[in-house]
Design a protein around this motif. Structure first.
Motif, PDB file in Angstrom:
ATOM      1  N   UNK A 106       0.824  -1.200   0.000  1.00  0.00           N
ATOM      2  CA  UNK A 106       0.000   0.000   0.000  1.00  0.00           C
ATOM      3  C   UNK A 106       0.864   1.258   0.000  1.00  0.00           C
ATOM      4  N   UNK A 107       0.420   2.248  -0.730  1.00  0.00           N
ATOM      5  CA  UNK A 107       1.124   3.530  -0.796  1.00  0.00           C
ATOM      6  C   UNK A 107       0.439   4.547   0.105  1.00  0.00           C
ATOM      7  N   UNK A 108       1.160   4.977   1.122  1.00  0.00           N
ATOM      8  CA  UNK A 108       0.680   6.018   2.035  1.00  0.00           C
ATOM      9  C   UNK A 108       1.501   7.276   1.774  1.00  0.00           C
ATOM     10  N   UNK A 109       0.842   8.394   1.640  1.00  0.00           N
ATOM     11  CA  UNK A 109       1.527   9.648   1.346  1.00  0.00           C
ATOM     12  C   UNK A 109       2.653   9.909   2.344  1.00  0.00           C
ATOM     13  N   UNK A 110       3.746  10.452   1.850  1.00  0.00           N
ATOM     14  CA  UNK A 110       4.945  10.676   2.666  1.00  0.00           C
ATOM     15  C   UNK A 110       4.625  11.430   3.949  1.00  0.00           C
ATOM     16  N   UNK A 111       3.773  12.449   3.840  1.00  0.00           N
ATOM     17  CA  UNK A 111       3.535  13.298   5.021  1.00  0.00           C
ATOM     18  C   UNK A 111       2.856  12.540   6.152  1.00  0.00           C
ATOM     19  N   UNK A 112       2.190  11.423   5.828  1.00  0.00           N
ATOM     20  CA  UNK A 112       1.414  10.704   6.834  1.00  0.00           C
ATOM     21  C   UNK A 112       2.142   9.494   7.393  1.00  0.00           C
ATOM     22  N   UNK A 113       3.426   9.356   7.102  1.00  0.00           N
ATOM     23  CA  UNK A 113       4.159   8.173   7.556  1.00  0.00           C
ATOM     24  C   UNK A 113       4.827   8.373   8.918  1.00  0.00           C
ATOM     25  N   UNK A 114       4.505   9.445   9.585  1.00  0.00           N
ATOM     26  CA  UNK A 114       5.056   9.699  10.909  1.00  0.00           C
ATOM     27  C   UNK A 114       3.954  10.235  11.798  1.00  0.00           C
ATOM     28  N   UNK A 115       4.313  10.839  12.887  1.00  0.00           N
ATOM     29  CA  UNK A 115       3.330  11.492  13.759  1.00  0.00           C
ATOM     30  C   UNK A 115       2.608  12.583  12.992  1.00  0.00           C
ATOM     31  N   UNK A 116       1.407  12.888  13.432  1.00  0.00           N
ATOM     32  CA  UNK A 116       0.612  13.921  12.782  1.00  0.00           C
ATOM     33  C   UNK A 116       1.373  15.244  12.812  1.00  0.00           C
ATOM     34  N   UNK A 117       1.670  15.770  11.625  1.00  0.00           N
ATOM     35  CA  UNK A 117       2.480  16.988  11.553  1.00  0.00           C
ATOM     36  C   UNK A 117       1.782  18.181  12.184  1.00  0.00           C
ATOM     37  N   UNK A 118       0.439  18.160  12.237  1.00  0.00           N
ATOM     38  CA  UNK A 118      -0.273  19.258  12.889  1.00  0.00           C
ATOM     39  C   UNK A 118       0.192  19.404  14.333  1.00  0.00           C
ATOM     40  N   UNK A 119       0.290  18.270  15.030  1.00  0.00           N
ATOM     41  CA  UNK A 119       0.695  18.288  16.434  1.00  0.00           C
ATOM     42  C   UNK A 119       2.148  18.734  16.595  1.00  0.00           C
ATOM     43  N   UNK A 120       3.013  18.238  15.716  1.00  0.00           N
ATOM     44  CA  UNK A 120       4.437  18.558  15.811  1.00  0.00           C
ATOM     45  C   UNK A 120       4.675  20.041  15.564  1.00  0.00           C
ATOM     46  N   UNK A 121       4.117  20.545  14.461  1.00  0.00           N
ATOM     47  CA  UNK A 121       4.345  21.948  14.119  1.00  0.00           C
ATOM     48  C   UNK A 121       3.648  22.872  15.099  1.00  0.00           C
ATOM     49  N   UNK A 122       2.437  22.526  15.497  1.00  0.00           N
ATOM     50  CA  UNK A 122       1.708  23.373  16.442  1.00  0.00           C
ATOM     51  C   UNK A 122       2.489  23.508  17.745  1.00  0.00           C
ATOM     52  N   UNK A 123       3.082  22.411  18.190  1.00  0.00           N
ATOM     53  CA  UNK A 123       3.869  22.460  19.423  1.00  0.00           C
ATOM     54  C   UNK A 123       5.055  23.399  19.294  1.00  0.00           C
TER      55      UNK A 123
END
Length: 384
Positions: A106-123
């Motif tokens: 299965x192909x999962x978009x690169x941005x979604x292969x780690x922790x939710x970037x919303x949480x990381x960047x927001x922090x």
């Protein structure tokens, strides 16, 4: 020194605060930080209205509901004087399109292969905002993607890059691989110069789209975009588009990965996000078997979790149907009795493609027991 020759105190303060926020951004791990004004995107209201008027937003009703605030930062917050844009590189180590040649994966978009970037960047933004507010004595607000902020045109106005023909931001340093975040503030900061469009005659991103989601350069019809279909769209997906989705089960990186400017992303910061190994090329067979609890546990902290198990398995079933892999018949058949109609519907479609006609006809008992009209429609279209 005469009064006229004395440096303007306010101008000095502007530059001190500007240098401060950029230094904080670099220290906390952002790859880019530049500044623009809230009135820097005057063309956005007209372009957004055209996008919505054409219905390109599909079922994303929230885009129309927040149109006024989205089109003009000053409507979102009337006191804003400066907007700080932050960029974080998430470029992959290898070409993410390689998995498209492995139909059992299965192909999962690169941005979604780690922790939710919303949480990381927001922090990270909150840390910067706290220190900046204490230093400047000014008000601040931070936003990451989910707020009604046109981050890409604002980022282009600030000089982080330019909006390419695929409508995404392109950076000379990081190609198409940038997460964006913003900080609105009442502080008067020194604005940066915008970046010019450097796409030239290149149309690699447009021609790479498997579903022809670009009606013209710099315009996207979300209703045909695999990212929209697999993430935002609820219910069944148009059969014509299903066959073009291949094994893409969450998002699509094709137009991003095709960008020639990605060759410069090798200079990425070592602080960028690293992909989870188990999300790089997960087996379709394993994903088909996920219960709701298993789905939540496996995608804990991942943006994939937000679409829910049923919509996710719908996507995986489409990938199974496109795979030609008969070993997937058994897990697909088990899903004919799933509680979710959308899952049962896609199980019918997948099996109709994996099984020979006579073999598929043996599933008639499932059809006769079905009561949901959408699922029955799949049975009819499959000729059973």
């Amino acid at each position: 020194m005469s009064e006229a020759a004395r440096p303007d105190k306010n101008e000095k303060q502007r530059r001190v605060l500007t240098d401060f926020v950029k230094a904080e951004a670099k220290a906390i791990g952002f790859d880019l930080c530049r500044i623009t004004r809230p009135d820097a995107i005057p063309q956005t209201p007209e372009r957004l209205a055209a996008f919505l008027g054409a219905g390109y937003h599909g079922t994303m009703a929230w885009m129309a509901e927040t149109q006024a605030r989205r089109a003009d930062p000053r409507v979102l917050w009337g006191d804003v004087r400066s907007i700080v844009l932050f960029g974080l590189n998430y470029g992959p180590e290898t070409d993410p399109r390689a998995v498209l040649e492995k139909p059992d994966r299965a192909a999962i978009s690169v941005y979604a292969r780690n922790r939710d970037y919303h949480d990381i960047i927001k922090g990270r933004l909150k840390e910067i905002a706290t220190r900046f507010a204490a230093r400047s004595k000014q008000d601040v607000k931070v936003f990451v993607d989910t707020a009604p902020v046109m981050e890409k045109p604002l980022a282009a106005a600030a000089g982080l890059g330019w909006q390419g023909k695929h409508t995404n931001l392109v950076s000379r340093d990081f190609g198409s691989w940038l997460f964006l975040g913003s900080m609105f503030t009442t502080a008067d900061l020194v604005a940066d110069e915008p970046e010019r469009d450097r796409c030239g005659s290149c149309h690699a991103c447009l021609s790479s789209c498997p579903t022809d989601a670009f009606p013209a350069p710099y315009r996207i019809d979300a209703r045909r975009c695999i990212s929209y279909l697999t993430i935002e769209h609820k219910g069944v997906i148009d059969p014509v588009l299903r066959v073009r989705m291949g094994n893409r089960i969450y998002g699509c990186d094709d137009c991003l990965a095709a960008c020639p400017w990605n060759k410069f992303a090798a200079a990425a910061s070592e602080m960028k996000l690293k992909a989870r190994e188990d999300l790089n090329e997960p087996a379709i067979a394993d994903l088909l078997k996920l219960t709701d609890g298993e789905f939540r546990a496996f995608f804990s902290g991942s943006p994939v979790k937000r679409i829910g198990r049923d919509r996710f398995v719908r996507n995986v079933l489409i990938a199974a149907g496109n795979s030609g892999d008969r070993s997937l018949i058994a897990p697909c058949r088990a899903l004919l009795e799933d509680a979710a109609p959308v899952v049962r519907a896609m199980a019918v479609w997948a099996l109709s493609r994996l099984m020979a006609a006579q073999e598929f006809e043996t599933l008639s008992l499932y059809r006769e027991a079905e009561t949901d009209e959408a699922v029955l429609d799949e049975w009819r279209q499959a000729g059973a």
